[in-house]
Design a protein around this motif. Structure first.
Motif, PDB file in Angstrom:
ATOM      1  N   TYR A  11      15.398  38.747  86.857  1.00  0.00           N
ATOM      2  CA  TYR A  11      15.370  40.053  86.203  1.00  0.00           C
ATOM      3  C   TYR A  11      14.605  39.942  84.886  1.00  0.00           C
ATOM      4  CZ  TYR A  11      19.489  41.237  89.155  1.00  0.00           C
ATOM      5  OH  TYR A  11      20.352  41.466  90.184  1.00  0.00           O
ATOM      6  N   VAL A  34      19.066  48.069  85.862  1.00  0.00           N
ATOM      7  CA  VAL A  34      18.496  47.859  87.187  1.00  0.00           C
ATOM      8  C   VAL A  34      17.520  46.692  87.073  1.00  0.00           C
ATOM      9  CG1 VAL A  34      17.125  48.841  89.064  1.00  0.00           C
ATOM     10  CG2 VAL A  34      18.701  50.309  87.782  1.00  0.00           C
ATOM     11  N   GLU A  35      17.882  45.566  87.698  1.00  0.00           N
ATOM     12  CA  GLU A  35      17.063  44.362  87.661  1.00  0.00           C
ATOM     13  C   GLU A  35      16.602  44.017  86.249  1.00  0.00           C
ATOM     14  OE1 GLU A  35      14.105  44.076  90.692  1.00  0.00           O
ATOM     15  OE2 GLU A  35      15.586  44.309  92.287  1.00  0.00           O
ATOM     16  N   PRO A  92      23.406  43.867  85.555  1.00  0.00           N
ATOM     17  CA  PRO A  92      23.945  44.994  86.334  1.00  0.00           C
ATOM     18  C   PRO A  92      25.190  44.560  87.109  1.00  0.00           C
ATOM     19  CG  PRO A  92      21.574  44.777  86.685  1.00  0.00           C
ATOM     20  CD  PRO A  92      22.019  43.564  85.909  1.00  0.00           C
TER      21      PRO A  92
END
Length: 109
Positions: A11, A34-35, A92
């Protein structure tokens, strides 16, 4: 004996290494991660005050070894200080399971 497997978090990780960056963290952010993640250095405890979504927290020692995993940490919850932790990576919710992270793994950020 715990496994010392090397893991890479795939990420985009932002570094929070100043007083103000650590203080703000992910508070007041509207959209979920998100990522991406936030690596807070130094840090051995976190709170979820003013958070709008759950996260997974990966606590690391100075060598990058996972010393504690907290999954699906909900808003308005707290993680007490972890004496052996030097930093925390906030990811996340679901990332610990998705990435197969285990206590004792070495993280490469």
């Amino acid at each position: 004996m715990e496994q010392q497997i090397m893991r890479t978090i795939p990420y985009s990780i932002n570094l929070a290494d100043s007083f103000f960056k650590r203080l703000k963290g992910l508070m007041f952010r509207k959209e979920q991660l998100v990522e991406e993640g936030l690596w807070i250095v130094p840090c051995n405890s976190i709170h979820m005050c003013f958070m709008n979504f759950a996260i997974d927290a990966v606590f690391l020692n100075k060598a990058g070894k996972i010393v504690k995993l907290v999954e699906d940490l909900q808003p308005w919850r707290f993680v007490k200080p972890i004496p052996e932790a030097y930093s925390v990576v906030e990811l996340p919710a679901g990332s610990v399971t998705k990435l197969g992270l285990k206590q004792g793994n070495i993280i490469n950020i």
